[in-house]
Design a protein around this motif. Structure first.
Motif, short mmCIF file in Angstrom:
data_model
loop_
_atom_site.label_atom_id
_atom_site.label_comp_id
_atom_site.label_asym_id
_atom_site.label_seq_id
_atom_site.Cartn_x
_atom_site.Cartn_y
_atom_site.Cartn_z
N ASN A 149 0.85 -1.18 0.00
CA ASN A 149 0.00 0.00 0.00
C ASN A 149 0.89 1.23 0.00
N TYR A 150 0.98 1.91 -1.14
CA TYR A 150 1.90 3.04 -1.25
C TYR A 150 1.34 4.30 -0.61
N GLN A 151 0.05 4.33 -0.32
CA GLN A 151 -0.52 5.48 0.38
C GLN A 151 -0.24 5.41 1.88
N HIS A 152 -0.43 4.21 2.45
CA HIS A 152 -0.16 4.02 3.88
C HIS A 152 1.26 3.53 4.14
N ARG A 153 1.97 3.17 3.07
CA ARG A 153 3.37 2.70 3.13
C ARG A 153 3.49 1.48 4.03
N THR A 154 2.70 0.48 3.71
CA THR A 154 2.72 -0.77 4.46
C THR A 154 2.71 -1.95 3.50
#
Length: 281
Positions: free
Chosen positions: A272-277
């Motif tokens: 998840n590149y928005q939450h960086r997970t």
């Protein structure tokens, strides 16, 4: 598994897509299983697809365009066309915009990413691509140079085989399809870890993504991507960066970057590149 989402296109038919945007590290398999290219073909509608090929990053656009034309035609696409754009702003001409409007998939080839940006950057053509991706009625894939251009900032060139330093990377503006990402390609194949780190030192507000050859970040439109292909994708996340000497040293001096987060993802991994997970595969 990612949900398959319906996309309505201009021809009033319904196609199914799994990957609205595919960012490919270059040198994808074009002969054997063609896993990545076939995933794009299926996402664009399979045998109902109308695919446009944009080869203008290449110094030999006719040769490159013809190669992908034969690949997608051989897969059984309903229509394949090469948009052989040769001059800046030529892509604002109605002939190319009309073809683009009828496409369900657009494939941007490799070559020189600076040349590509000079030809289509700031045009009605790229604006239409962005709008249609947002609307969900166009699938886009870019390989090599076509991958480098997706961020707001772009790696235009540079070197490898050194410690991170400012001269290792040439940075300029990209096309901003994913503004928060900073993409490098042919990544481990050309030893570009230090280059991407140098780029992130210059732009610590971005997320670094290094994509190997024959490997793809396949975005699902929901803030995540899945790794497909044979190599890895390296994530360099500076969100928790505590120190860099980027502004304090001369351009030839080695850079320090403290507390970077690095992930190496392989086939089937999701991020998840928005939450960086990293997500469960």
């Amino acid at each position: 598994m990612l949900e398959v989402k319906p996309i309505l296109v201009q021809q009033s038919m319904v196609i199914s897509t799994r990957y609205p945007v595919m960012v490919i590290g270059g040198a994808e398999d074009k002969v054997n299983g063609c896993e990545i290219l076939r995933a794009f073909f299926e996402s664009a509608g399979g045998q109902q697809a109308s695919i446009g090929i944009v080869p203008c990053a290449s110094q030999e656009p006719s040769v490159v365009g013809d190669r992908y034309y034969k690949i997608f035609q051989g897969m059984g696409a309903q229509q394949v066309q090469v948009l052989d754009i040769r001059q800046p702003r030529e892509c604002d001409e109605e002939r190319w915009l009309d073809i683009l409007e009828r496409c369900t998939g657009i494939f941007i080839t490799g070559g020189d990413q600076q040349r590509l940006c000079d030809l289509i950057g700031g045009s009605k053509f790229i604006a239409s691509i962005k709008q249609r991706i947002e609307r969900g009625d166009l699938v886009m894939a870019g390989t090599s140079a076509g991958a480098a251009i997706v961020g707001e900032k772009m790696i235009a060139g540079g070197s490898s085989g050194e410690s991170p330093n400012q001269l290792l990377v040439d940075l300029t503006d990209g096309l901003g399809i994913f503004p928060d990402l900073l993409v490098d390609q042919h990544f481990h194949n050309r030893n570009r870890m230090a280059r991407l780190m140098s780029a992130i030192a210059a732009h610590p507000d971005k997320l670094g993504i290094g994509i190997d050859e024959d490997t793809c970040a396949a975005f699902d439109g929901e803030g995540t991507f899945e790794v497909i292909g044979k190599g890895t994708i390296t994530i360099i996340d500076p969100r928790e960066l505590t120190h860099t000497n980027y502004l304090d040293v001369v351009k030839t001096s080695p850079l320090s970057l403290h507390n970077l987060t690095v992930h190496v993802l392989s086939k089937g991994n999701r991020y998840n590149y928005q939450h960086r997970t990293v997500l469960p595969s």
